[in-house]
Design a protein around this motif. Structure first.
Motif, PDB file in Angstrom:
ATOM      1  N   ASN A   1       1.992  56.440  29.057  1.00 30.22           N
ATOM      2  CA  ASN A   1       1.023  55.385  28.748  1.00 30.22           C
ATOM      3  C   ASN A   1      -0.381  55.848  29.145  1.00 30.22           C
ATOM      4  O   ASN A   1      -0.636  56.103  30.326  1.00 30.22           O
ATOM      5  CB  ASN A   1       1.388  54.105  29.515  1.00 30.22           C
ATOM      6  N   PRO A   2      -1.320  55.973  28.189  1.00 27.32           N
ATOM      7  CA  PRO A   2      -2.670  56.442  28.521  1.00 27.32           C
ATOM      8  C   PRO A   2      -3.376  55.564  29.546  1.00 27.32           C
ATOM      9  O   PRO A   2      -4.111  56.066  30.400  1.00 27.32           O
ATOM     10  CB  PRO A   2      -3.402  56.402  27.169  1.00 27.32           C
ATOM     11  N   ASN A   3      -3.195  54.255  29.482  1.00 26.52           N
ATOM     12  CA  ASN A   3      -3.839  53.350  30.432  1.00 26.52           C
ATOM     13  C   ASN A   3      -3.318  53.585  31.851  1.00 26.52           C
ATOM     14  O   ASN A   3      -4.086  53.577  32.820  1.00 26.52           O
ATOM     15  CB  ASN A   3      -3.599  51.891  30.027  1.00 26.52           C
ATOM     16  N   GLU A   4      -2.010  53.815  31.967  1.00 25.68           N
ATOM     17  CA  GLU A   4      -1.447  54.093  33.277  1.00 25.68           C
ATOM     18  C   GLU A   4      -1.951  55.436  33.813  1.00 25.68           C
ATOM     19  O   GLU A   4      -2.241  55.578  35.003  1.00 25.68           O
ATOM     20  CB  GLU A   4       0.089  54.115  33.198  1.00 25.68           C
TER      21      GLU A   4
ATOM     22  N   LEU B   1      -4.861  56.785  33.209  1.00 24.63           N
ATOM     23  CA  LEU B   1      -6.234  56.602  33.669  1.00 24.63           C
ATOM     24  C   LEU B   1      -6.264  55.911  35.029  1.00 24.63           C
ATOM     25  O   LEU B   1      -7.040  56.287  35.916  1.00 24.63           O
ATOM     26  CB  LEU B   1      -7.009  55.770  32.637  1.00 24.63           C
ATOM     27  N   THR B   2      -5.383  54.914  35.218  1.00 24.54           N
ATOM     28  CA  THR B   2      -5.317  54.213  36.494  1.00 24.54           C
ATOM     29  C   THR B   2      -4.932  55.164  37.617  1.00 24.54           C
ATOM     30  O   THR B   2      -5.513  55.137  38.712  1.00 24.54           O
ATOM     31  CB  THR B   2      -4.296  53.060  36.411  1.00 24.54           C
TER      32      THR B   2
END
Length: 430
Positions: A285-288, A290-291
């Motif tokens: 997951n790209p959002n994960e 980045l986090t």
């Protein structure tokens, strides 16, 4: 035979103008001389050190191949001239061989007109050539300065095993229209260091073919330049210099719209991983991803918050603002133009960088970084919060105790940069 094999004396210069005389055997290759210089200067040994043949009065230079005899190259120079060897880094030295065949031979520059290759994809065509041990025909437009004339004309060139040809009629490759131009087996290819100044080149992407028999002067030089959009490793006569590229003057900024993070070629093979559990897992997951990267940046700052635990804040601030001066990647008050020149000379490879003092902001610093054959500049500003000094490139979103921490972090994490820091520009005194 004894005199021919006797040791010879060569003089090698560094980029700061210092020089060293060395005694080498008649057949000593350039790679061996580089290894000797690395040992004598106690430099960090790696494969990026190179010997450059520089003809100052002609504005020509080229990186010697590892196997070339340094003494034989020196013997071709005119007596009493200003030709010299320069010992410097060239991070693009082997980059040509690390690139994929598709980037080495761009589709628009590779001829696939043979009936046997009809229907093949570009990658299949290149692989077919490589498997057969042959080389595809490379073609494209180049600007040529004709002998005895001041004007430059644009011709369609074809590089074949038998030599370099240009078409007298547009892009036609009919034998009647192809004019033989040069035999690259009997020549060396040089980069023009001051093409516009010395030769009036219409673009900055200039090079020349210099026959072995051309001892001095501009007689016999075949001058070329290409359009910026055409500059690539597959360019005919590029001579192992895929890094010859510059960018328009841009303001030094920490977060500019034209510097949005992009994956570099070297980053495309990497994946985000989570090692917080018993076993690692790929973060899809790209959002994960980045986090996790932001959390890692915070953890990095927290881990090193006591790195320089000193009695008073004043002493800590003094150390933070001076400790980077001992680092080989820090070049002090070097100008933007000299920065461009140094990075271009040492190879426009993703991740080549240096840190310097800002000329526009007296308290700031600039991280100059190469990405996709362009040099980009990022402003680093010092700031203070509750008596604690920190450095940032993104208005305080990511903070570092000093410039060393900033560089070390971006050698591991890309952060706001388009690629990670891989190679620092450095010079050695001989």
């Amino acid at each position: 035979p004894g005199a021919a094999s006797a040791p010879q004396v060569i003089k090698v210069f560094s980029e700061d103008g210092t020089c060293r005389s060395m005694e080498v055997t008649a057949g000593a290759p350039a790679r061996h001389v580089c290894e000797m210089l690395v040992q004598k200067t106690h430099a960090l040994h790696d494969d990026s050190w190179s010997l450059v043949e520089l003809h100052q009065h002609l504005g020509l230079e080229r990186c010697l191949e590892d196997h070339e005899s340094v003494v034989e190259v020196q013997a071709t120079w005119p007596i009493g001239g200003d030709s010299r060897f320069v010992f410097r880094k060239n991070f693009a030295k082997y980059e040509l061989f690390k690139s994929s065949p598709q980037s080495l031979f761009p589709e628009v520059m590779v001829s696939s007109c043979l009936d046997a290759n009809k229907g093949m994809s570009h990658s299949e065509l290149i692989q077919n050539f490589l498997n057969s041990g042959s080389c595809p025909e490379i073609q494209g437009f180049l600007h040529l300065k004709e002998v005895g004339r001041k004007v430059w004309k644009r011709f369609y060139f074809s590089l074949r095993r038998s030599g370099l040809y240009y078409s007298t009629k547009g892009t036609s490759k009919d034998p009647r229209h192809l004019q033989y131009f040069a035999d690259l087996n009997e020549s060396n290819v040089y980069f023009l260091t001051h093409g516009k100044k010395h030769y009036g080149t219409p673009t900055d992407f200039s090079f020349c073919i210099k026959p072995y028999k051309a001892r001095s002067g501009t007689k016999g030089l075949k001058l070329f330049c290409s359009d910026p959009a055409a500059a690539s490793p597959g360019q005919p006569g590029a001579g192992g210099r895929p890094e010859l590229s510059t960018e328009p003057s841009l303001p030094e900024s920490g977060h500019d719209s034209c510097f949005l993070p992009q994956r570099s070629m070297s980053d495309n093979t990497l994946v985000a991983m989570d090692f917080s559990g018993c076993t690692g897992r790929v973060i899809e997951n790209p959002n994960e991803a980045l986090t996790v990267a932001l959390e890692e940046a915070y953890s990095w700052r927290k881990k090193t918050s006591h790195r320089y635990s000193l009695p008073t804040p004043g002493q800590g601030s003094l150390l933070s603002t001076t400790i980077h001066r001992t680092q080989p990647w820090f070049h002090g008050r070097i100008s933007r133009e000299d920065t461009q020149r140094l990075i271009i000379q040492q190879g426009l490879v993703d991740g080549v960088f240096l840190v310097r003092e800002s000329q526009r902001n007296p308290k700031g610093y600039v991280l100059s970084l190469c990405h996709q054959q362009k040099v980009k500049h990022y402003l680093i500003l010092p700031s203070e919060e509750e008596g604690q000094l920190y450095f940032t490139m993104d208005d305080g979103q990511t903070r570092f105790a000093d410039l060393i921490q900033l560089v070390e972090f971006h050698q591991i994490n890309r952060g706001i940069l388009p690629c990670k820091l891989r190679h620092y520009c450095t010079c050695v005194a001989l």
